[in-house]
Design a protein around this motif. Structure first.
Motif, PDB file in Angstrom:
ATOM      1  N   CYS A  51      33.465 -12.555  -8.445  1.00  0.00           N
ATOM      2  CA  CYS A  51      34.743 -13.222  -8.187  1.00  0.00           C
ATOM      3  C   CYS A  51      35.704 -12.281  -7.488  1.00  0.00           C
ATOM      4  O   CYS A  51      35.843 -11.120  -7.922  1.00  0.00           O
ATOM      5  CB  CYS A  51      35.418 -13.671  -9.487  1.00  0.00           C
ATOM      6  SG  CYS A  51      34.544 -14.940 -10.382  1.00  0.00           S
ATOM      7  N   ASN A  53      39.392 -11.006  -6.938  1.00  0.00           N
ATOM      8  CA  ASN A  53      40.625 -11.024  -7.701  1.00  0.00           C
ATOM      9  C   ASN A  53      41.743 -11.549  -6.808  1.00  0.00           C
ATOM     10  O   ASN A  53      42.032 -10.979  -5.757  1.00  0.00           O
ATOM     11  CB  ASN A  53      40.942  -9.614  -8.202  1.00  0.00           C
ATOM     12  CG  ASN A  53      42.103  -9.583  -9.162  1.00  0.00           C
ATOM     13  OD1 ASN A  53      43.188 -10.056  -8.839  1.00  0.00           O
ATOM     14  ND2 ASN A  53      41.885  -9.025 -10.335  1.00  0.00           N
ATOM     15  N   SER A  54      42.344 -12.646  -7.228  1.00  0.00           N
ATOM     16  CA  SER A  54      43.362 -13.292  -6.396  1.00  0.00           C
ATOM     17  C   SER A  54      44.627 -12.455  -6.280  1.00  0.00           C
ATOM     18  O   SER A  54      45.443 -12.674  -5.385  1.00  0.00           O
ATOM     19  CB  SER A  54      43.707 -14.665  -6.972  1.00  0.00           C
ATOM     20  OG  SER A  54      42.565 -15.491  -7.016  1.00  0.00           O
ATOM     21  N   GLU A  55      44.790 -11.493  -7.180  1.00  0.00           N
ATOM     22  CA  GLU A  55      46.035 -10.713  -7.180  1.00  0.00           C
ATOM     23  C   GLU A  55      45.923  -9.455  -6.344  1.00  0.00           C
ATOM     24  O   GLU A  55      46.865  -9.093  -5.629  1.00  0.00           O
ATOM     25  CB  GLU A  55      46.423 -10.381  -8.613  1.00  0.00           C
ATOM     26  CG  GLU A  55      46.717 -11.628  -9.446  1.00  0.00           C
ATOM     27  CD  GLU A  55      47.233 -11.308 -10.817  1.00  0.00           C
ATOM     28  OE1 GLU A  55      47.160 -10.134 -11.225  1.00  0.00           O
ATOM     29  OE2 GLU A  55      47.728 -12.230 -11.488  1.00  0.00           O
ATOM     30  N   TYR A  60      35.036  -8.555  -8.443  1.00  0.00           N
ATOM     31  CA  TYR A  60      34.303  -8.298  -9.678  1.00  0.00           C
ATOM     32  C   TYR A  60      32.843  -8.666  -9.476  1.00  0.00           C
ATOM     33  O   TYR A  60      32.536  -9.731  -8.951  1.00  0.00           O
ATOM     34  CB  TYR A  60      34.874  -9.138 -10.816  1.00  0.00           C
ATOM     35  CG  TYR A  60      33.943  -9.235 -12.001  1.00  0.00           C
ATOM     36  CD1 TYR A  60      33.136 -10.361 -12.192  1.00  0.00           C
ATOM     37  CD2 TYR A  60      33.850  -8.186 -12.918  1.00  0.00           C
ATOM     38  CE1 TYR A  60      32.275 -10.437 -13.267  1.00  0.00           C
ATOM     39  CE2 TYR A  60      32.988  -8.262 -13.997  1.00  0.00           C
ATOM     40  CZ  TYR A  60      32.198  -9.392 -14.162  1.00  0.00           C
ATOM     41  OH  TYR A  60      31.330  -9.462 -15.222  1.00  0.00           O
ATOM     42  N   GLU A 103      41.582 -13.728 -11.969  1.00  0.00           N
ATOM     43  CA  GLU A 103      42.132 -12.432 -12.344  1.00  0.00           C
ATOM     44  C   GLU A 103      40.967 -11.515 -12.690  1.00  0.00           C
ATOM     45  O   GLU A 103      39.883 -11.653 -12.170  1.00  0.00           O
ATOM     46  CB  GLU A 103      43.136 -12.618 -13.472  1.00  0.00           C
ATOM     47  CG  GLU A 103      44.307 -13.504 -13.072  1.00  0.00           C
ATOM     48  CD  GLU A 103      45.264 -13.759 -14.213  1.00  0.00           C
ATOM     49  OE1 GLU A 103      46.349 -14.303 -13.949  1.00  0.00           O
ATOM     50  OE2 GLU A 103      44.950 -13.432 -15.367  1.00  0.00           O
ATOM     51  N   ARG A 104      41.192 -10.605 -13.579  1.00  0.00           N
ATOM     52  CA  ARG A 104      40.181  -9.611 -13.911  1.00  0.00           C
ATOM     53  C   ARG A 104      38.924 -10.256 -14.489  1.00  0.00           C
ATOM     54  O   ARG A 104      39.008 -11.131 -15.334  1.00  0.00           O
ATOM     55  CB  ARG A 104      40.777  -8.621 -14.895  1.00  0.00           C
ATOM     56  CG  ARG A 104      39.918  -7.447 -15.225  1.00  0.00           C
ATOM     57  CD  ARG A 104      40.735  -6.448 -16.049  1.00  0.00           C
ATOM     58  NE  ARG A 104      39.887  -5.371 -16.534  1.00  0.00           N
ATOM     59  CZ  ARG A 104      39.283  -5.388 -17.712  1.00  0.00           C
ATOM     60  NH1 ARG A 104      39.441  -6.430 -18.513  1.00  0.00           N
ATOM     61  NH2 ARG A 104      38.520  -4.395 -18.083  1.00  0.00           N
ATOM     62  N   CYS A 106      36.775 -12.399 -13.468  1.00  0.00           N
ATOM     63  CA  CYS A 106      36.596 -13.834 -13.241  1.00  0.00           C
ATOM     64  C   CYS A 106      37.347 -14.725 -14.218  1.00  0.00           C
ATOM     65  O   CYS A 106      37.157 -15.953 -14.204  1.00  0.00           O
ATOM     66  CB  CYS A 106      35.130 -14.231 -13.258  1.00  0.00           C
ATOM     67  SG  CYS A 106      34.193 -13.575 -11.870  1.00  0.00           S
ATOM     68  N   GLY A 108      40.308 -16.919 -15.123  1.00  0.00           N
ATOM     69  CA  GLY A 108      41.281 -17.552 -14.257  1.00  0.00           C
ATOM     70  C   GLY A 108      41.276 -19.058 -14.387  1.00  0.00           C
ATOM     71  O   GLY A 108      40.855 -19.608 -15.408  1.00  0.00           O
TER      72      GLY A 108
END
Length: 123
Positions: A51, A53-55, A60, A103-104, A106, A108
């Motif tokens: 995944c 990280n959207s931020e 990951y 986020e961290r 996966c 979210g």
């Protein structure tokens, strides 16, 4: 309406490579979402394998796929690819892509799931 669709699965031998595609359709939606990859083996729970990280933009990778699987995003095609190298029998599973916010590790919001594509790795 947003639709997510995977393709590219099949039957391969151990050591082979496969590329899965995930197309996100829906007007002007692709850029709104990060695309993560999960898989579910027979009799097992669905697991997150990769995944973004959207931020912070980091990616990951589950330990089981680290060093073998990578992802790439092609905005012009509204498509994300999962490149899987050196496949092992334990990689046999239904693979899903999901559009959402990660986020961290996966964790979210999983907004839209694809229907899954089967990858079977023979020994």
């Amino acid at each position: 309406q947003v639709q997510v669709e995977e393709s590219g699965g099949g039957l391969v031998q151990a050591g082979d490579s496969v590329m899965l595609s995930c197309v996100v359709s829906g007007r002007r939606t692709f850029d709104k979402y990060a695309i993560g990859w999960f898989r579910q083996a027979p009799g097992m729970e669905r697991e997150a394998i990769l995944c973004p990280n959207s931020e912070d933009g980091s990616v990951y990778y589950a330990d089981s796929v680290k060093g073998r699987f990578t992802t790439s995003r092609h905005t012009a095609e509204d498509t994300v690819y999962l490149q899987m190298n050196n496949l092992k029998p334990e990689d046999t599973a239904v693979y899903y892509c999901v559009a959402g916010y990660f986020e961290r590790m996966c964790v979210g919001v999983y907004d839209y799931w694809g229907q899954g594509t089967q990858v079977t790795v023979s020994s």
